[in-house]
Design a protein around this motif. Structure first.
Motif, mmCIF file in Angstrom:
data_model
loop_
_atom_site.group_PDB
_atom_site.id
_atom_site.type_symbol
_atom_site.label_atom_id
_atom_site.label_comp_id
_atom_site.label_asym_id
_atom_site.label_seq_id
_atom_site.Cartn_x
_atom_site.Cartn_y
_atom_site.Cartn_z
ATOM 1 N N PRO A 1 -78.510 -11.554 125.014
ATOM 2 C CA PRO A 1 -78.963 -11.477 126.410
ATOM 3 C C PRO A 1 -79.792 -10.238 126.738
ATOM 4 O O PRO A 1 -80.875 -10.351 127.325
ATOM 5 N N GLN A 2 -79.306 -9.064 126.349
ATOM 6 C CA GLN A 2 -80.010 -7.841 126.716
ATOM 7 C C GLN A 2 -81.354 -7.718 126.027
ATOM 8 O O GLN A 2 -82.328 -7.271 126.629
ATOM 9 N N ARG A 3 -81.439 -8.138 124.767
ATOM 10 C CA ARG A 3 -82.728 -8.070 124.072
ATOM 11 C C ARG A 3 -83.746 -9.004 124.717
ATOM 12 O O ARG A 3 -84.919 -8.660 124.862
ATOM 13 N N LEU A 4 -83.314 -10.176 125.134
ATOM 14 C CA LEU A 4 -84.217 -11.108 125.810
ATOM 15 C C LEU A 4 -84.688 -10.536 127.139
ATOM 16 O O LEU A 4 -85.865 -10.659 127.494
ATOM 17 N N ILE A 5 -83.784 -9.895 127.864
ATOM 18 C CA ILE A 5 -84.150 -9.248 129.128
ATOM 19 C C ILE A 5 -85.208 -8.175 128.889
ATOM 20 O O ILE A 5 -86.211 -8.086 129.600
#
Length: 281
Positions: free
Chosen positions: A212-216
């Protein structure tokens, strides 16, 4: 103070300390603080221990051998939307109504996948994708292994709880990888954001897999485009050795909800044309 019943003066109700010493108020306060801290520490440890697994997780639904939470397979769109909202409230108990509304994932955005009758295991994700995602692309004369022309603009994003799980899913989805349509690794471990940005902007991809955080981070940077995005698949059923899935851990659930509730996604969730749909595997 003396005993008035005796009629004698100077007889104390409480005997003095030996050698005429008086109690040190600072030492007494210190002992009191130490005593008070002991039960607090026990309660804190107990709270920390109980937070490892949500109370509403049914152990009977957790298959540790396959690493699957079978309860997810029985949740339709409404139940999943409620389930996510409950998790958000659990991990952010002080969240206001306005904040809760901003983070809300609408039921209309979630595709009902309860008709899938196979185990939601790693080896079955390609079949799951073909049933629930492939049909929509076939209407356009395309398939899951066809990527948009624009680089860094996949038609599908796969969201996993951790980099290791993302790596497993990338390998499992290799069926959809071709010379002109990559299944791109967007996860963070051993890949710095700058390197990921460079890779994404140079890669024509049909499917992107990440945490999730990498995609954000990639979306915020602008390297990852949602121009051609049709669906987001969340790897929800998978559980780790501690029986925790992506919705059961604060460090993955909160970034996931932040990702799914992005302002740029909210309108496409409810459109008939150009819709972004959510699939919970």
């Amino acid at each position: 103070m003396s005993d008035s019943d005796d009629g004698h003066m100077g007889v104390p109700l409480v005997e003095g300390l030996s050698n005429g010493e008086h109690p040190d108020p600072q030492a007494s306060a210190k002992r009191k603080r130490e005593d008070d801290s002991k039960p607090e520490s026990k309660r804190a440890a107990k709270r920390k221990k109980t937070k490892k697994k949500p109370k509403d997780v049914d152990d009977d639904a957790l298959d540790t051998e396959l690493g699957i939470n079978h309860a997810i397979a029985h949740m339709d769109s409404r139940l999943l939307a409620d389930h996510i909202a409950q998790r958000s409230k659990r991990f952010q108990p002080e969240m206001s109504l306005v904040e809760a509304e901003d983070m809300h994932i609408p039921e209309r955005a979630i595709t009902d996948t309860t008709s899938w009758d196979k185990a939601r295991s790693t080896e079955n994700i390609t079949g799951f994708m073909e049933q629930f995602a492939g049909s929509r692309r076939n209407k356009k004369g395309q398939k899951l292994l066809h990527a948009p022309e624009e680089k860094g603009s996949p038609h599908t994003l796969i969201v996993a709880s951790a980099w290791l799980r993302a790596a497993d899913l990338t390998r499992a989805l290799s069926k959809f990888s071709t010379k002109h349509s990559a299944v791109a690794k967007l996860f963070a471990k051993h890949i710095k954001l700058k390197e990921a940005v460079e890779t994404v902007t140079k890669t024509r991809m049909g499917i992107g897999v990440g945490t999730p955080q990498r995609l954000i981070d990639l979306l915020d940077d602008g390297a990852l485009s949602t121009t051609h995005l049709e669906r987001i698949v969340i790897d929800t059923s998978h559980i780790d050795q501690k029986k925790r899935g992506i919705l059961d851990m604060k460090e993955s659930q909160l970034p996931l909800v932040k990702l799914l509730s992005r302002e740029s996604f909210k309108e496409p969730y409810v459109l008939s044309e150009g819709k972004i749909e959510l699939l919970f595997f």
